[in-house]
Design an enzyme around this catalytic site. Structure first.
Site, PDB file in Angstrom:
ATOM      1  N   ASP A 272      43.844  54.106  32.168  1.00 51.54           N
ATOM      2  CA  ASP A 272      43.756  52.673  32.442  1.00 51.54           C
ATOM      3  C   ASP A 272      44.378  51.983  31.235  1.00 51.54           C
ATOM      4  O   ASP A 272      43.804  51.956  30.153  1.00 51.54           O
ATOM      5  CB  ASP A 272      42.279  52.276  32.604  1.00 51.54           C
ATOM      6  CG  ASP A 272      42.080  50.757  32.661  1.00 51.54           C
ATOM      7  OD1 ASP A 272      43.087  50.015  32.737  1.00 51.54           O
ATOM      8  OD2 ASP A 272      40.914  50.329  32.626  1.00 51.54           O
TER       9      ASP A 272
ATOM     10  N   LYS B 267      50.600  43.838  28.016  1.00 51.51           N
ATOM     11  CA  LYS B 267      50.600  43.973  29.468  1.00 51.51           C
ATOM     12  C   LYS B 267      50.994  42.674  30.164  1.00 51.51           C
ATOM     13  O   LYS B 267      51.492  42.687  31.288  1.00 51.51           O
ATOM     14  CB  LYS B 267      49.203  44.417  29.920  1.00 51.51           C
ATOM     15  CG  LYS B 267      49.139  44.933  31.331  1.00 51.51           C
ATOM     16  CD  LYS B 267      47.759  45.471  31.611  1.00 51.51           C
ATOM     17  CE  LYS B 267      47.615  45.965  33.020  1.00 51.51           C
ATOM     18  NZ  LYS B 267      46.275  46.547  33.231  1.00 51.51           N
TER      19      LYS B 267
ATOM     20  N   GLU C   2      44.745  49.314  40.162  1.00 53.06           N
ATOM     21  CA  GLU C   2      43.429  49.343  39.506  1.00 53.06           C
ATOM     22  C   GLU C   2      42.268  49.236  40.494  1.00 53.06           C
ATOM     23  O   GLU C   2      41.315  50.025  40.402  1.00 53.06           O
ATOM     24  CB  GLU C   2      43.366  48.243  38.435  1.00 53.06           C
ATOM     25  CG  GLU C   2      44.211  48.605  37.216  1.00 53.06           C
ATOM     26  CD  GLU C   2      44.559  47.431  36.320  1.00 53.06           C
ATOM     27  OE1 GLU C   2      43.970  46.334  36.499  1.00 53.06           O
ATOM     28  OE2 GLU C   2      45.420  47.590  35.445  1.00 53.06           O
TER      29      GLU C   2
ATOM     30  N   ASP D  43      37.419  42.234  39.086  1.00 49.79           N
ATOM     31  CA  ASP D  43      37.661  42.823  37.768  1.00 49.79           C
ATOM     32  C   ASP D  43      37.793  41.721  36.721  1.00 49.79           C
ATOM     33  O   ASP D  43      38.800  41.013  36.671  1.00 49.79           O
ATOM     34  CB  ASP D  43      38.931  43.682  37.834  1.00 49.79           C
ATOM     35  CG  ASP D  43      39.245  44.378  36.504  1.00 49.79           C
ATOM     36  OD1 ASP D  43      38.630  44.037  35.475  1.00 49.79           O
ATOM     37  OD2 ASP D  43      40.129  45.262  36.509  1.00 49.79           O
TER      38      ASP D  43
HETATM   39  P1  ADP Z   1      40.720  44.748  30.005  1.00 55.70           P
HETATM   40  O1  ADP Z   1      40.595  45.241  31.385  1.00 55.70           O
HETATM   41  O2  ADP Z   1      41.096  43.315  29.892  1.00 55.70           O
HETATM   42  O3  ADP Z   1      41.587  45.607  29.138  1.00 55.70           O
HETATM   43  P2  ADP Z   1      37.846  45.396  29.564  1.00 55.70           P
HETATM   44  O4  ADP Z   1      37.525  45.652  30.975  1.00 55.70           O
HETATM   45  O5  ADP Z   1      37.630  46.490  28.604  1.00 55.70           O
HETATM   46  O6  ADP Z   1      39.289  44.818  29.320  1.00 55.70           O
HETATM   47  O7  ADP Z   1      36.974  44.136  29.110  1.00 55.70           O
HETATM   48  C1  ADP Z   1      37.013  43.647  27.836  1.00 55.70           C
HETATM   49  C2  ADP Z   1      36.135  42.439  27.735  1.00 55.70           C
HETATM   50  O8  ADP Z   1      34.797  42.777  28.050  1.00 55.70           O
HETATM   51  C3  ADP Z   1      36.113  41.860  26.316  1.00 55.70           C
HETATM   52  O9  ADP Z   1      36.211  40.461  26.379  1.00 55.70           O
HETATM   53  C4  ADP Z   1      34.757  42.277  25.824  1.00 55.70           C
HETATM   54  O10 ADP Z   1      34.235  41.384  24.862  1.00 55.70           O
HETATM   55  C5  ADP Z   1      33.944  42.222  27.089  1.00 55.70           C
HETATM   56  N1  ADP Z   1      32.705  42.992  26.987  1.00 55.70           N
HETATM   57  C6  ADP Z   1      32.551  44.291  26.645  1.00 55.70           C
HETATM   58  N2  ADP Z   1      31.257  44.644  26.629  1.00 55.70           N
HETATM   59  C7  ADP Z   1      30.556  43.524  26.967  1.00 55.70           C
HETATM   60  C8  ADP Z   1      29.171  43.224  27.107  1.00 55.70           C
HETATM   61  N3  ADP Z   1      28.235  44.146  26.876  1.00 55.70           N
HETATM   62  N4  ADP Z   1      28.846  41.965  27.456  1.00 55.70           N
HETATM   63  C9  ADP Z   1      29.778  41.026  27.664  1.00 55.70           C
HETATM   64  N5  ADP Z   1      31.086  41.242  27.556  1.00 55.70           N
HETATM   65  C10 ADP Z   1      31.479  42.472  27.204  1.00 55.70           C
HETATM   66 MG    MG Z   2      40.930  46.394  32.974  1.00 55.46          MG
END
Ligand code: ADP
Ligand code: MG
Length: 613
Positions: free
Chosen positions: A11, A73, A174, A196
């Site tokens: 991913d 991205k 995704e 998502d």
């Molecule tokens: P992406 O798909 O954009 O690469 P992710 O799915 O990994 O990213 O999501 C990242 C986001 O999730 C960040 O803004 C991070 O701060 C938030 N995040 C991660 N863990 C938590 C949590 N426990 N509570 C709230 N937000 C969270």
């Molecule tokens: Mg993602």
């Protein structure tokens, strides 16, 4: 039987990237070398010209904003002049310049790099993590992309894989990966929604699942709604409180702002599991007139955070309503709702979604991992290691040709299962027309201009006839790899012309080959410098030991019974070590180490036997 080659699913996220695999029939996330599943999608070149990837790059972003690239991205496979790129440029601190064919380049470490090269650095890191996990090379992967990615974006993602030394077995959507991770396709057939909410984007997809085919019925969302917006609300709140107390605006100080950003995200994450979080930033700034440094201390409660961001949660619901509306699907018609992305760990988001759909959404403990897990399942299935799961690819966007009046005639609608082929017959639009230009377009808009031009070619030497009388047959062929070939035939004369349109990622094959070669050289150089470093550390430590042993031997009467040549030999070996230490020559360093180590054994051995005597 030879052990089958390890397969991975990746991913490649806007904010974070994850690699997973299937082990003993179970999809599992592969932890990186720092022991966590997430690798921030950040790369940088440090002040001393070192390439940094992941959390180490994220951590130094504070002091190195121009040389730190994140959210690549948002740019991959896009044209420099596109409004998406122009919009993104406003918020990105690193330099983006136009490439030669309206593609774009990112300036980092004094070089202009294509976006696939940047993404490749992240993929390479994940590949290395996987190799460390398996203890052998990994060369094949399934990589995910948002459902709305067009061919150019998918192709560019594939190119990134190639640059990183990975054969991308398939690019999958995704939301499809998320559904796979939940076992849908086997267990659940029908319509499901995937929401998502990541770090910077919110994607909503409706999938129709039947017999192993995952059709994307609708996609939508907001490419500028994500965790960062929640973080920014917290920053504003902290800044406001600090200004009220001290009359100073912390946002003016870049260093302070980065610290606030980190603290805000940390507080937000904490508040998903506890009700109160303490923000403590000592020495956040010094007053302009001089005086003691000021500290920032604040306590944020979950209620307050929800209050500060209630409109954001409402937007999540609002956008979801819109996408479902466009898809003509009522919430009650859905079989399941899946929550994906780190931000769906926030209780308020789950609550908002539950309220809207009036059902419990599927959400695992690690909602940010499901996409990678699904990709791993897909990789496993493709390799025939899971025969039950048949997954067919579909065209992500419609394909057609431009026709008179600036319109598009669709030849292959989106979501058509590939391989496929379709033929449409067109007639000339002008009297005595001798040539037609076939413009191959991709996209959903009815006006030609608003779609992506994949390629064009001319069919010449048409029979001269009044308009409408010459019939031209246009055939589209898409193979299992998603490569599109288009041919046009004058039905009267049998005259034929064709092209293969490989969506362009902005990189030509030659450029790609050159980049791959450079990449190989970089990796070799990086490995060499790593080896040199290790060898020098070893050499220095051996040299210290030899010097110690020499000193001790000199203190002993009669050299402690050492062989006559032991001391001069050790001195020579030390001198030799000094000479080769800074050479870029691993073999010479290895030999110098061996010499020293031999002397050491002799010095120590004799000193011991001397002492015993
Ligand atoms: P992406 O798909 O954009 O690469 P992710 O799915 O990994 O990213 O999501 C990242 C986001 O999730 C960040 O803004 C991070 O701060 C938030 N995040 C991660 N863990 C938590 C949590 N426990 N509570 C709230 N937000 C969270
Ligand atoms: Mg993602």
């Amino acid at each position: 039987m030879a052990e089958s080659e390890p397969l991975i699913g990746i991913d490649l996220g806007t904010t974070n990237s994850i690699v997973a695999t299937v082990q003993d029939g179970q999809p599992v996330v592969i932890k990186n070398r720092t022991g966590v599943a997430l690798t921030p999608s950040v790369v940088a070149v440090s002040k001393n010209a070192k390439r940094l990837v992941g959390s180490i790059a994220k951590r130094q972003a504070i002091t190195n904003p121009q040389e730190t690239v994140y959210a690549a991205k948002r740019l991959i496979g896009r044209k420099f002049s596109s409004h998406e790129v122009q919009d993104a440029l406003r918020s990105l601190p690193y330099a983006v310049v136009a490439g030669q064919h309206d593609d774009l380049r990112i300036r980092m470490g004094g070089r202009d790099l294509s976006v696939p090269e940047i993404s490749a650095m992240i993929l390479q890191e994940l590949k290395a993590d996987a190799e460390a996990h398996f203890g052998r090379p990994v060369t094949k992967a399934v990589v995910t992309v948002p459902a709305y990615f067009n061919d150019a974006q998918r192709q560019a993602t594939k190119d990134a894989g190639r640059i990183a030394g990975l054969e991308v077995l398939r690019i999958i959507n995704e939301p499809t990966a998320a559904a796979l991770a939940y076992g849908f396709g086997r267990t659940v057939n029908g319509r499901v929604a995937v929401l998502d909410l990541g770090g910077g984007t919110f994607d909503v997809s409706v999938l129709e699942i039947s017999q192993g085919v995952f059709d994307v019925v609708a996609t939508g969302g907001d490419t500028y709604l994500g965790g960062e917006d929640w973080d920014n609300r917290i920053i504003e709140w902290l800044v406001f409180g600090f200004a009220k107390e001290h009359g100073l605006d912390l946002r003016k100080d870049r260093m302070a702002l980065q610290r606030l950003k980190d603290a805000a995200e940390k507080a937000k994450v904490e508040l998903s599991s506890v009700r109160e979080s303490h923000v403590n930033l000592p020495f956040i700034c010094t007053p302009p007139g001089g005086g003691a440094a000021l500290h920032l201390q604040a306590t944020l409660t979950r209620d307050k955070l929800e209050d500060l961001t209630s409109d954001l949660a409402e937007r999540v619901v609002g956008i979801t309503t819109e996408v479902l509306g466009e898809a003509g699907v009522r919430p009650s018609e859905l079989k399941e709702v899946i929550l994906v992305g780190g931000m769906t760990r926030m209780p308020k988001i789950v609550e908002a979604v539950r309220g809207y759909f009036r059902r419990e959404p599927c959400k695992g403990v690690h909602p940010e991992e499901v996409v990678a897990l699904g990709a791993a399942i897909q990789a496993h299935a493709l390799a025939g290691q899971d025969s039950e799961l048949l997954l067919l690819d579909v065209t992500p966007q419609s394909l057609g040709v431009a026709i008179a009046g600036g319109y598009v005639r669709r030849v292959i609608p989106k979501n058509t299962t590939v391989p496929t082929s379709a033929t449409e017959v067109f007639a000339t639009s002008k009297d005595f027309q001798r040539t037609v230009k076939i413009m191959v377009l991709q996209g959903e808009h009815e006006m030609a201009q608003a779609n992506e031009l994949l390629g064009e070619f001319a069919l010449t030497g048409l029979r001269e006839a009044p308009r409408g009388q010459v019939e031209i047959e246009v055939t589209f062929d898409i193979n299992a790899e998603g490569i599109v070939s288009v041919s046009a035939k004058d039905r009267g004369t049998g005259l034929r012309q064709s092209i293969t349109v490989t969506a362009s990622s902005g990189l030509t094959e030659e450029e790609l080959k050159r980049i791959i070669e450079e990449q190989r050289e970089y990796l070799l150089a990086a490995r060499l410098s790593e080896e040199l470093k290790t060898k020098r550390v070893e050499l220095d430590s051996l040299a210290r030991d030899v010097v110690d042993a020499l000193t001790r031997a000199r203190l002993l009467p009669g050299g402690g019974g050492l062989a006559a040549d032991a001391m001069p030999r050790a001195e020579q070996a030390l001198e030799h070590a000094r000479r080769v230490r800074d050479a870029e020559d691993v073999a010479a360093l290895t030999r110098a180490c061996e010499l020293l180590s031999g002397c050491l054994t002799q010095l120590r051995g004799s000193a011991q036997s001397g002492a015993r005597r």
